[in-house]
Design an enzyme around this catalytic site. Structure first.
Site, PDB file in Angstrom:
ATOM      1  N   ALA A 163       0.857  -1.180   0.000  1.00 20.55           N
ATOM      2  CA  ALA A 163       0.000   0.000   0.000  1.00 20.55           C
ATOM      3  C   ALA A 163       0.893   1.230   0.000  1.00 20.55           C
ATOM      4  O   ALA A 163       2.089   1.145   0.311  1.00 20.55           O
ATOM      5  CB  ALA A 163      -0.912   0.018   1.225  1.00 20.55           C
ATOM      6  N   LYS A 164       0.340   2.362  -0.357  1.00 17.64           N
ATOM      7  CA  LYS A 164       1.076   3.623  -0.302  1.00 17.64           C
ATOM      8  C   LYS A 164       0.036   4.741  -0.345  1.00 17.64           C
ATOM      9  O   LYS A 164      -1.034   4.564  -0.914  1.00 17.64           O
ATOM     10  CB  LYS A 164       2.007   3.739  -1.510  1.00 17.64           C
ATOM     11  N   ALA A 165       0.375   5.877   0.252  1.00 13.31           N
ATOM     12  CA  ALA A 165      -0.552   7.001   0.235  1.00 13.31           C
ATOM     13  C   ALA A 165       0.182   8.253  -0.203  1.00 13.31           C
ATOM     14  O   ALA A 165       1.403   8.357  -0.039  1.00 13.31           O
ATOM     15  CB  ALA A 165      -1.149   7.202   1.623  1.00 13.31           C
TER      16      ALA A 165
END
Ligand code: NAD
Length: 385
Positions: free
Chosen positions: A80-82
């Site tokens: 995941a990454k934001a």
């Protein structure tokens, strides 16, 4: 996810992303995205980036890297990454950050836990926790709040040094007296140089974006660590002409081990043809092009790929994930021990796999990671039957 086409749905492949959430808030000007790539092996986990140019495609690509990195190091989180499109130097940073996490309150921390990436500091992690009133909302929070300040501890660079030692041993060589050149003397380069110096290696060159220094007889690492702490990247400005390096020269010097620890895309096929080290250990993300990897493999230069050598940070992040709701602070010694054993073992596994199959070490690492993710997807019934 390699490329993102105009239609987001077109760019979804067999691995993901499982979920892309875009958020905005006109009052603060906040625009952000959360990408959950693949959770077959566990909850999506990756840092939160703040920069004025963040794009959905960039965050999706980084989320995919996290899927492979967690799988390659065999820890049970997913990719995941934001990203928040905003200038991290703006005085409005805190308001924008709070607006971002409020909009994602239905995702954090149930589907995503925020962490540090470009433009984010330990203090920002504390703000995220505060906004959601949940200690589980972020990792990388300051030690004074019970967190694991893994950037401050230098775990990534420490892991890079352990990987160097493991690769040298595998080749029947010793780290003692091995001549090492660094490109980049920031968080990763500093911690790796400190550890390699402890292990008896000879650091012959180091560089920052301001220039580089070279001494074939070996640099005084303690001196350079102190100078770097005092002057930052400017530490190399006063170097005598005879010891000074032109930009990029550190990559092609006479040495045994080269550690790119600065930025991406610095070693192309032409540079790869001139590299004199017999071992390249990638501290930076994506320093070598695919063509360069092929050239290096053909020339018999061993390369330990980025997501193997610089995975120390994710090992520490795994400890931080576990520590979120605990009243006890994790013991840094246990973190360093885990980084050392996992990265040494992984370096061995990937080099052995590349040797036995004849593929490049990057392909070998990807083979191992994709196989683990595919198996997890199959076991969960997520693949077509
Ligand atoms: P940093 O900003 O602390 O340090 C980067 C260093 O590289 C600085 O000394 C800078 O002056 C130097 N540099 C930049 N451009 C250069 C150039 N053209 N020539 C020579 N030196 C140059 O960054 P960092 O956290 O040490 O990260 C370095 C690399 O490692 C990045 O690719 C990053 O993605 C990767 N990485 C970092 C971590 C981490 O835990 N910090 C984890 C995994 C991967």
């Amino acid at each position: 996810m390699g490329t993102m086409t105009a239609d987001l749905l077109e760019s979804i492949d067999e691995w993901g992303p499982e979920k892309i959430v875009c958020v905005s808030d006109p009052r603060t000007g906040m625009r952000g995205v959360l990408v959950i790539d693949n959770t077959a092996r566990g909850m999506g986990k990756g840092g939160t980036r703040m920069s004025p140019s963040v794009t959905v495609a960039e965050i999706a690509r980084l989320a995919r890297v996290m899927t492979w990195k967690w799988a390659a190091v065999d820890l049970f989180h997913g990719g995941a990454k934001a990203g928040i499109r905003f200038d991290p130097a703006s005085p409005d940073k805190e308001r924008v950050l709070r607006a971002y996490v409020r909009r994602l309150a239905d995702q954090i921390p149930s589907s995503y836990v925020a962490g540090l990436d470009m433009g984010m500091t330990e203090n920002d992690a504390a703000i995220i926790q505060d906004e959601l009133g949940d200690r589980g909302a972020a990792v990388g929070v300051p030690e004074q709040l019970g967190g694991v300040p893994y950037d401050e501890l230098g775990v990534t660079g420490y892991g890079v040094a352990e990987s160097v030692d493991a690769a040298l041993r595998r080749a029947g060589r010793s780290v003692k007296g091995a001549r090492v050149a660094f490109q980049g003397f920031g968080a990763v380069g500093v911690a790796a140089a400190r550890r390699l110096d402890e292990m008896g290696a000879t650091v012959v060159a180091l560089s920052t974006s301001r220039g580089g220094v070279h001494d074939p007889g070996g640099l005084d690492v303690a001196h350079w660590l102190a100078l770097r702490a005092e002057r930052g990247d400017d530490c190399v400005l006063g170097v005598a002409p005879g010891e000074r390096l032109a930009a990029g020269e550190e990559l092609v010097l006479d040495c045994d081990v080269l550690i790119p620890a600065a930025i991406q895309d610095v070693i192309d096929a032409a540079v790869a043809a001139r590299i004199r080290a017999s071992l390249v250990v990638e501290g930076a993300n994506l320093p070598t092009s695919p063509e360069a990897r092929t050239v290096l493999a053909r020339r018999g230069v061993t390369v330990v790929p980025d997501f193997i050598a610089n995975a120390g940070g994710v090992v520490a992040a795994a400890f931080a994930m576990d520590a979120r709701y605990s009243a006890f602070r994790p013991d840094p010694a246990a973190i360093f021990e885990a980084v050392s054993s996992r990265l040494r073992q992984n370096t061995d596994t990937v080099l052995a796999h590349a040797e036995s199959t004849g593929v490049t070490t990057h392909e070998a690492a990807l083979d191992i990671a994709t196989e683990r993710v595919r198996t997890a997807m199959r076991l969960r019934g997520r693949l077509p039957r």
